[in-house]
Design a protein around this motif. Structure first.
Motif, short mmCIF file in Angstrom:
data_model
loop_
_atom_site.label_atom_id
_atom_site.label_comp_id
_atom_site.label_asym_id
_atom_site.label_seq_id
_atom_site.Cartn_x
_atom_site.Cartn_y
_atom_site.Cartn_z
N GLN A 99 0.67 -1.13 -0.03
CA GLN A 99 0.08 -0.01 0.08
C GLN A 99 0.95 1.02 0.13
O GLN A 99 0.51 2.40 -0.13
CB GLN A 99 -0.93 -0.06 1.16
N VAL A 108 3.16 6.06 4.46
CA VAL A 108 2.40 7.36 4.75
C VAL A 108 3.77 8.35 5.06
O VAL A 108 4.49 8.01 6.27
CB VAL A 108 1.47 7.18 5.82
N GLU A 150 -1.60 14.95 -5.57
CA GLU A 150 -2.09 13.64 -6.40
C GLU A 150 -1.41 13.53 -7.90
O GLU A 150 -1.34 12.58 -8.47
CB GLU A 150 -3.52 13.73 -6.36
N SER A 195 -1.38 9.15 -3.08
CA SER A 195 -2.50 8.80 -2.74
C SER A 195 -2.93 9.33 -1.34
O SER A 195 -2.07 9.61 -0.30
CB SER A 195 -2.84 7.21 -3.02
N ASP A 196 -4.36 9.09 -1.01
CA ASP A 196 -4.45 9.33 0.36
C ASP A 196 -4.22 11.00 0.97
O ASP A 196 -3.63 10.78 2.04
CB ASP A 196 -4.17 8.27 1.43
N ARG A 229 0.20 9.01 0.92
CA ARG A 229 0.93 7.91 0.73
C ARG A 229 1.82 7.86 -0.56
O ARG A 229 1.28 8.31 -1.66
CB ARG A 229 -0.34 6.83 0.77
N ALA A 238 -4.35 7.34 8.01
CA ALA A 238 -3.91 7.04 6.61
C ALA A 238 -3.19 5.65 6.43
O ALA A 238 -3.34 4.83 5.87
CB ALA A 238 -3.09 8.25 5.98
N ARG A 265 -5.49 2.72 6.51
CA ARG A 265 -6.40 2.50 5.31
C ARG A 265 -5.81 1.22 4.48
O ARG A 265 -4.71 1.00 4.19
CB ARG A 265 -6.41 3.47 4.21
#
Length: 186
Positions: A4, A7, A33, A38-39, A52, A183, A186
């Motif tokens: 993933q 963070v 972004e 992401s996030d 992230r 975050a 997630r």
């Protein structure tokens, strides 16, 4: 790093201060972004961004984001990128836990590097008011009992220490840790 990603939190220095170097947070989120993160979430107008990343470490991401930011906005902003573990240590190692309930009187400076013993000693010589500070690694903790706005010593820190950094009050530190932790889940 999991599949993933990791963070991180980016702490910007010198944006949206006194109506200068204005960067809207919605544009900053879109910028992150657009860089493939992401996030993405921001907190207050001073440029705190949680995100992230699938690749890269804090140092690599700092250089990449600073260069892209300058190209996009036309001015340089020093950025300190730190991971979730760094923020967890920052809070855990707080040398002034008795002040944590008064977040406007406790500040943490994310420093570009760990100051030398000589640099810390030079700063200690200037700390003659009601303030007190402690350096742990690349973090300077400042207890300013009258608030940072009234602290003469706080204004001396950058010029005396000569280690680039950016300060956040304890409320912001705790909020960014919470955001990064969420975050991370997630």
């Amino acid at each position: 790093m999991s599949d993933q990603g990791t963070v991180f939190v980016a702490l910007f220095s010198g944006i949206n201060v006194g109506g200068n170097r204005v960067v809207k947070m919605a544009e900053l989120r879109s910028f992150f972004e657009g860089l493939g993160f992401s996030d993405v979430a921001t907190y207050v107008q001073s440029g705190n961004t949680v995100f992230r990343s699938q690749k890269g470490d804090a140092a690599t991401l700092t250089k990449m984001i600073e260069a892209a930011f300058e190209k996009r906005w036309g001015f340089y902003s020093r950025i300190m990128v730190r991971d979730l573990g760094w923020f967890e240590r920052l809070v855990t190692e707080n040398p002034y836990p008795e002040i944590a309930g008064e977040p406007t009187k406790l500040h943490a400076y994310a420093l570009e590097r760990e100051p030398t013993t000589e640099e810390i000693a030079r700063l200690a010589e200037k700390c003659t008011g009601p303030e007190r500070f402690e350096v742990k690694g690349d973090v300077l903790y400042l207890h300013a009992p009258e608030g940072i706005g009234k602290s003469v010593f706080a204004n001396l820190i950058p010029r005396t220490l000569k280690v680039p950094g950016t300060a956040r009050n304890w409320r912001t530190v705790l909020t960014l840790l919470e955001m990064a932790g969420q975050a991370g889940g997630r």
